[in-house]
Scaffold this motif. Structure first.
Motif, short mmCIF file in Angstrom:
data_model
loop_
_atom_site.label_atom_id
_atom_site.label_comp_id
_atom_site.label_asym_id
_atom_site.label_seq_id
_atom_site.Cartn_x
_atom_site.Cartn_y
_atom_site.Cartn_z
N ALA A 1 -43.31 -1.16 36.23
CA ALA A 1 -42.77 -0.71 37.52
C ALA A 1 -43.61 -1.26 38.67
N GLU A 2 -42.93 -1.63 39.73
CA GLU A 2 -43.60 -1.95 40.99
C GLU A 2 -43.61 -0.71 41.87
N ARG A 3 -42.52 0.08 41.75
CA ARG A 3 -42.43 1.37 42.44
C ARG A 3 -41.80 2.36 41.47
N VAL A 4 -42.28 3.59 41.52
CA VAL A 4 -41.64 4.67 40.78
C VAL A 4 -40.83 5.46 41.80
N VAL A 5 -39.60 5.77 41.43
CA VAL A 5 -38.65 6.45 42.32
C VAL A 5 -38.31 7.81 41.71
N VAL A 6 -38.33 8.85 42.55
CA VAL A 6 -37.96 10.19 42.10
C VAL A 6 -37.00 10.82 43.11
N VAL B 1 -38.46 1.79 39.07
CA VAL B 1 -38.21 2.58 37.86
C VAL B 1 -38.07 4.04 38.30
N GLY B 2 -36.92 4.62 38.01
CA GLY B 2 -36.72 6.03 38.29
C GLY B 2 -37.40 6.86 37.20
N MET B 3 -37.85 8.05 37.56
CA MET B 3 -38.59 8.88 36.61
C MET B 3 -38.30 10.35 36.82
N HIS B 4 -38.15 11.06 35.71
CA HIS B 4 -38.08 12.52 35.67
C HIS B 4 -39.17 12.98 34.71
N ILE B 5 -39.74 14.14 34.95
CA ILE B 5 -40.74 14.69 34.03
C ILE B 5 -40.50 16.19 33.87
N LEU B 6 -40.61 16.64 32.64
CA LEU B 6 -40.48 18.05 32.29
C LEU B 6 -41.69 18.41 31.45
N ILE B 7 -42.55 19.23 31.99
CA ILE B 7 -43.75 19.64 31.27
C ILE B 7 -43.47 20.99 30.62
N ALA B 8 -43.85 21.12 29.35
CA ALA B 8 -43.61 22.36 28.61
C ALA B 8 -44.22 23.53 29.34
N PRO B 9 -43.55 24.69 29.29
CA PRO B 9 -44.14 25.88 29.91
C PRO B 9 -45.44 26.24 29.21
N PRO B 10 -46.36 26.88 29.93
CA PRO B 10 -47.63 27.22 29.32
C PRO B 10 -47.45 28.18 28.14
N ALA B 11 -48.20 27.91 27.09
CA ALA B 11 -48.20 28.78 25.91
C ALA B 11 -49.65 29.25 25.72
N GLY B 12 -49.85 30.52 25.70
CA GLY B 12 -51.21 31.02 25.57
C GLY B 12 -51.97 30.85 26.86
N HIS B 13 -53.23 30.47 26.75
CA HIS B 13 -54.08 30.28 27.92
C HIS B 13 -53.76 28.94 28.58
N PRO B 14 -53.51 28.94 29.89
CA PRO B 14 -53.27 27.67 30.59
C PRO B 14 -54.50 26.75 30.47
N ARG B 15 -54.24 25.47 30.37
CA ARG B 15 -55.31 24.49 30.28
C ARG B 15 -55.46 23.83 31.64
N HIS B 16 -56.56 24.14 32.32
CA HIS B 16 -56.81 23.64 33.67
C HIS B 16 -56.74 22.11 33.69
N GLY B 17 -55.93 21.59 34.62
CA GLY B 17 -55.82 20.15 34.82
C GLY B 17 -54.79 19.46 33.95
N LEU B 18 -54.11 20.22 33.09
CA LEU B 18 -53.16 19.59 32.17
C LEU B 18 -52.01 18.91 32.91
N THR B 19 -51.37 19.60 33.86
CA THR B 19 -50.22 18.99 34.52
C THR B 19 -50.63 17.76 35.33
N ASP B 20 -51.80 17.81 35.97
CA ASP B 20 -52.29 16.62 36.68
C ASP B 20 -52.50 15.46 35.71
N ALA B 21 -53.12 15.74 34.56
CA ALA B 21 -53.39 14.70 33.58
C ALA B 21 -52.10 14.10 33.02
N VAL B 22 -51.13 14.96 32.74
CA VAL B 22 -49.84 14.49 32.22
C VAL B 22 -49.12 13.65 33.28
#
Length: 188
Positions: free
Chosen positions: A129-134, A94-115
């Motif tokens: 998926a058996e494998r994720v492809v990027v 399964v191919g995957m792309h991810i776009l995380i919203a730019p930080p608004a206000g105070h950054p939330r520690h660990g958010l990008t890792d959690a997402v």
């Protein structure tokens, strides 16, 4: 599907009309430069999302964090979309792309890792998926570091057609076991 973390993360199907303005604002931010879509209008983004959603070999997903739109994930069949003739796709890729919203206000520690961890788990558990492809741009050091934290292994550099040009990309894969053993795989 919700993933248990310090953040309430849910992944739902993208509605191009509903989500175009939000996704367009994310794409226009300098943090999203490697997507190469920063100059698209809201209508262009709606058309793009619609094309992805109606294609049976790919899909688009809106990610909610604590009930608010926070990321876009795209999944695709790498044998037929993006990497056709470039990647020797296996059953279960399964191919995957991810776009995380730019930080608004105070950054939330660990958010990008959690997402990122939630999207990976979702690809394995919900999409089977058996494998994720990027195939990130080789110049994108931030996503290279995030991919490594998630257990991705770079197979090789490849040229991927993109828009009117070609992107030099780090073709990378991550198996279920690679992810489980990674720094992000341990996030719950």
């Amino acid at each position: 599907m919700s993933i248990a973390t310090a953040f309430d993360i849910a992944i739902v199907g993208t509605d191009p009309r509903r989500d175009a303005a939000t996704v367009r604002s994310w794409l226009a931010d300098p943090h999203s430069a490697f997507w190469g879509m920063g100059r698209l209008s809201e209508e262009d983004v709606c058309d793009y999302l619609t094309a992805v959603v109606v294609d049976q070999r790919q899909d688009s997903w809106l990610g909610l964090v604590d009930g608010h739109p926070a990321f876009l994930a795209e999944t695709y069949d790498p044998a037929h979309v993006v990497l056709t003739g470039i990647h020797d796709a296996r059953e279960g890729d399964v191919g995957m792309h991810i776009l995380i919203a730019p930080p608004a206000g105070h950054p939330r520690h660990g958010l990008t890792d959690a997402v990122f961890a939630a999207v990976m788990r979702w690809c394995f558990s919900t999409l089977g998926a058996e494998r994720v492809v990027v195939e990130p741009d080789v110049r994108n050091a931030r996503i290279a570091a995030k991919n490594a934290r998630a257990g991705f292994r770079v197979l090789r550099e490849v040229d991927v057609p993109e828009g009117d040009g070609v992107k030099r990309a780090a073709l990378s894969v991550c198996t279920r076991d690679d992810f489980a053993a990674s720094a992000l795989g341990g996030l719950a």
